[in-house]
Scaffold this active site. Structure first.
Site, PDB file in Angstrom:
ATOM      1  N   SER A  86      11.748   2.269   2.895  1.00 58.88           N
ATOM      2  CA  SER A  86      10.295   2.204   2.954  1.00 58.88           C
ATOM      3  C   SER A  86       9.647   3.523   2.542  1.00 58.88           C
ATOM      4  O   SER A  86       9.713   3.909   1.387  1.00 58.88           O
ATOM      5  CB  SER A  86       9.869   1.775   4.371  1.00 58.88           C
ATOM      6  OG  SER A  86       8.517   1.408   4.401  1.00 58.88           O
ATOM      7  N   ASP A  95      10.708  10.245 -10.097  1.00 55.30           N
ATOM      8  CA  ASP A  95       9.932   9.897 -11.288  1.00 55.30           C
ATOM      9  C   ASP A  95       9.251  11.124 -11.889  1.00 55.30           C
ATOM     10  O   ASP A  95       9.117  11.248 -13.107  1.00 55.30           O
ATOM     11  CB  ASP A  95       8.867   8.850 -10.943  1.00 55.30           C
ATOM     12  CG  ASP A  95       9.452   7.449 -10.836  1.00 55.30           C
ATOM     13  OD1 ASP A  95      10.657   7.279 -11.113  1.00 55.30           O
ATOM     14  OD2 ASP A  95       8.705   6.524 -10.476  1.00 55.30           O
ATOM     15  N   LYS A 115      13.562  -1.475   0.695  1.00 52.39           N
ATOM     16  CA  LYS A 115      12.385  -2.113   1.306  1.00 52.39           C
ATOM     17  C   LYS A 115      11.142  -1.625   0.573  1.00 52.39           C
ATOM     18  O   LYS A 115      10.679  -0.506   0.796  1.00 52.39           O
ATOM     19  CB  LYS A 115      12.279  -1.784   2.793  1.00 52.39           C
ATOM     20  CG  LYS A 115      11.054  -2.420   3.460  1.00 52.39           C
ATOM     21  CD  LYS A 115      10.895  -1.953   4.903  1.00 52.39           C
ATOM     22  CE  LYS A 115       9.651  -2.563   5.533  1.00 52.39           C
ATOM     23  NZ  LYS A 115       8.394  -2.079   4.916  1.00 52.39           N
TER      24      LYS A 115
END
Length: 752
Positions: free
Chosen positions: A478, A489, A504
């Site tokens: 999460s 990224d 998740k």
């Protein structure tokens, strides 16, 4: 979450007490079910994929799965009756305020089947002579097995389960006795009940846990199953569960500060006492004391002392709980006292800080092969905790304080350890990402209408811009995946750890069901629907759902053999990709030097005996899971245990010699310094510690003499192989970055 699974230990906590008038009221759970059904249809992210009326059969399957995960209690005849009577009608029954009829009928049948199985188990354990010389076996997992076709087959399956439990208990006692004899110690199980009696008590406690329920409990089991049919993280939470959830997010509870464990004979044992907590300050409650009664209001009236023998731990906790400053009276059997002797202990309830769950930091001064000393920082964050109500506790504030202090120490690099971090508050991760990079998109959030919102970090300039590693594992989920995904990224950090994180990638919002009910309805304790309303996407556009975050450097892990992750959960939503966040401009990936770091790490991992052991264990575990069979032949099992014992002894022999050398090398190359939130609050600096000594513990725990027979040597300098390798990779990154900077080889980040 299966609420029926037996929990052997729980922290005795107290939440806010309800008034007598409020407690006297009771919500109509048929009406609660209807309102929840409407809320699911209107609010769930994936509400358009299937109509609500089509989900009735799935509601039933999920409810039966939660009640009888191993498929040993219900028979096919039971299941057929449920399907014919309710099945596709459950959706309609929910909307017509009649769902508790089905929930109660099915649960009542479950109780009858458990009573019958437990009675049969007791009879078998008293009368049957099990033959452990036969080439018999039992399935390791019955998750995918068919339901027993009739009572005869159910009894046979149950007989094999009893036989396996008895065999395992006998072998456990043999193993412990042998270990104790080999080490010249007393057998810690010498005074333990005989295997058959021990198992009888175990089944008796399970039976009590199944029968000790009220309408609230049955409604919670059923409504949770309905909610989880939409996706694994949509859930119904009772009033009590929601309060516990909030307290867990605060990292602070109100109670007596004791760790409880359900004993097989029905009592509740004190296995831990929080240092400085209410029970510790009172000084009367001792480790290994057995609680047998609770007077939650401390009236002193014998009639108010509730007998808690065989009571479920969560119900014991509910009796012990109460408002801060109030008193609870416990009836205990003192440890070491003659049988039957009891004492009354009064404890004033108070706040208990869960310090083990707080942010902590350390600095390791590491002398590399070139003789240069590096300061490597480590921040460990167990969860993204936050106080949703008062806002007094925020993990991002704690991490910021730690980071500023490590920056003052002029660390050369940082490991952010997010292993076993299951997530938490989204706002905390959004704010925290900005500590490490300039303002950028942290996460994209898509709702059920397809609308996408981009959430950015706050800081225009990072607090720390040096070499950074994020350490993850399969339990990292999460909010953890948002942070790791955003920094990966952005090419800001190197991610290292298990083959992936949990996966998740959804957002849940708690919704008070009582607020949706008619004005004159009994709203009290109607519960909360925690519903999935959005999906997470990384700045690059990839969802973290199912696939999680794949590290740049993957290390061997035992979880590779286990069914851990979102993809193994029933009704998990799909992974998908959207367009990259507008204006997202990542840093130059070349500045992370990942190919070179992987090359150096792979060389170390290939030579590592500890990682070789992990790979060997993964291979064996996968084979066992594929076979899905446990032998009931005692000689075969003894051979398996002897083989495992010989392997472990050989490993430990090798480890002792190698670890001694590693510890000696560490003492010449490393110095360890710790930092806690208490240190910061008291104005203390970093404390040099000896890693070979026991770490500070915020709880005094009962001695486990059986566990002490495990002679596996501790990790050198208390550094497990994964953390040690992460530090080595960070050291490499520090060196390579410094050399590249000196040579003018770092790539410029245009526009950043």
């Amino acid at each position: 979450m299966n609420r029926l699974r037996f929990r052997s230990a729980a922290l005795a906590v107290a939440l806010s007490a309800c008034t007598l008038a409020a407690c006297a009221q009771q919500a109509d759970f048929n009406q609660v079910g209807r309102e929840m059904a409407i809320m699911l249809q209107n609010s769930h992210f994936d509400r358009s994929s299937r109509s609500f009326k089509e989900l009735g059969d799935d509601f039933l399957k999920t409810y039966l799965r939660d009640l009888d995960y191993g498929r040993v209690y219900f028979t096919q005849a039971d299941v057929t009756r449920f399907e014919e009577t309710y099945g596709d009608k459950l959706s309609e029954m929910l909307l017509q305020q009649d769902s508790m009829t089905a929930a109660t009928d099915i649960y009542g049948t479950f109780v009858k089947r458990v009573e019958a199985r437990v009675a049969e188990a007791k009879r078998m354990l008293k009368e049957d002579e099990f033959d452990f010389s036969k080439n018999d076996s039992v399935m390791r997992s019955r998750k995918e097995a068919p339901w027993p076709k009739d009572e005869a087959e159910a009894t046979e399956i149950w007989r094999r389960q009893i036989k396996e439990a008895l065999l395992s208990e006998r072998l456990r006692r043999e193993m412990v006795a042998k270990l104790a004899e080999d080490q010249g110690k007393e057998n810690p199980l010498a005074e333990e009940r005989e295997p058959r009696e021990r198992l009888e008590l175990r089944y008796e406690r399970f039976l009590h846990s199944v029968k000790d329920v009220d309408d609230d409990d049955i409604a919670a089991y059923f409504l949770s199953a309905v909610a989880q049919t939409f996706d694994p993280h949509t859930d119904y939470m009772s009033y009590k569960e929601m309060e516990r959830f909030k307290d867990g997010m605060r990292n602070q509870l109100v109670g007596i500060g004791a760790l409880l464990q359900a004993e097989e004979d029905g009592a509740t044992k004190i296995m831990g006492i929080v240092v400085g907590g209410p029970a510790d300050r009172a000084g009367q409650l001792k480790l290994n004391d057995r609680v047998v009664g609770v007077d939650s209001l401390n009236t002193g009236n014998p009639e108010d002392m509730v007998d808690i023998m065989f009571m479920k731990i969560d119900k014991v906790v509910d009796l012990i709980r109460g408002a801060e400053g109030t008193e609870v009276r416990l009836k205990v059997e003192p440890a070491g006292a003659p049988p039957g002797e009891t004492a009354l202990i009064v404890i004033k309830r108070g706040k208990v800080e869960l310090k083990d769950a707080q942010t902590s930091a350390e600095v390791i001064e590491y002398k590399g092969s070139d003789g240069e000393t590096q300061k490597l920082g480590v921040i460990t964050l167990p969860s993204f905790y936050a106080d949703f109500d008062a806002g007094e506790t925020r993990c991002s504030v704690d991490v910021e304080l730690m980071l500023m202090r490590l920056k003052e120490e002029q660390i050369d690099g940082l490991v952010f350890d997010l292993r076993n971090n299951g997530g938490g508050a989204l706002e905390e991760v959004r704010r925290m990402t900005g500590f490490f990079t300039r303002r950028l998109p942290v996460v994209q959030v898509k709702n059920t209408l397809g609308q996408i919102q981009v959430k950015e970090s706050d800081n225009r300039r990072p607090i720390y811009d040096g070499p950074l590693l994020i350490l993850t594992d399969k339990s990292s989920a999460s909010a953890t995946e948002i942070l790791a995904g955003a920094l990966q990224d952005d090419n800001r950090a190197v991610i290292i750890g298990d083959s992936s994180t949990f996966g998740k990638g959804t957002v849940q919002q708690p919704m008070d069901i009582g607020r949706q009910m008619p004005f004159f309805a009994d709203r009290n304790k109607a519960g909360t629907l925690k519903v999935t309303i959005q999906k997470f996407y990384r700045p690059s556009g990839s969802s973290t759902q199912n696939k999680g975050v794949v590290p740049d450097i993957i290390l061997p892990s035992l979880t590779d053999a286990l069914e851990v992750g979102e993809g193994y959960l029933d009704h998990a939503l799909d992974h998908d990709i959207i367009r990259p966040a507008p204006g997202f401009e990542p840093l130059s990936k070349a500045n992370l030097f990942i190919p070179r770091l992987k090359e150096l790490s792979n060389a170390r991992v290939t030579k590592s005996k500890d990682f070789a052991y992990v790979i060997e264990d993964v291979t064996k575990a996968r084979a066992r899971l594929r076979e899905n069979k446990v032998s009931l032949n005692i000689e075969e099992r003894r051979e398996e245990l002897a083989e495992a014992d010989a392997t472990q002894n050989a490993r430990n022999l090798e480890r002792r010699e190698r670890y001694a050398k590693m510890s000696k090398s560490d003492s010449g190359k490393m110095k360890f310094f710790k930092l806690t939130l208490d240190d910061l609050e008291e104005g203390k600096g970093l404390r040099e510690v000896d890693p070979t000594l026991d770490a500070e513990d915020y709880m005094r725990r009962a001695e486990d003499k059986t566990a002490e027979l495990d002679d596996t040597p501790e990790w050198p300098s208390k550094l497990d192989p994964t953390k040690r390798e992460a530090l080595y990779v960070l050291s490499d990154l520090v060196d390579i970055t410094r050399n590249a900077k000196m040579a003018g080889l770092l790539k410029k980040n245009e526009g950043r």
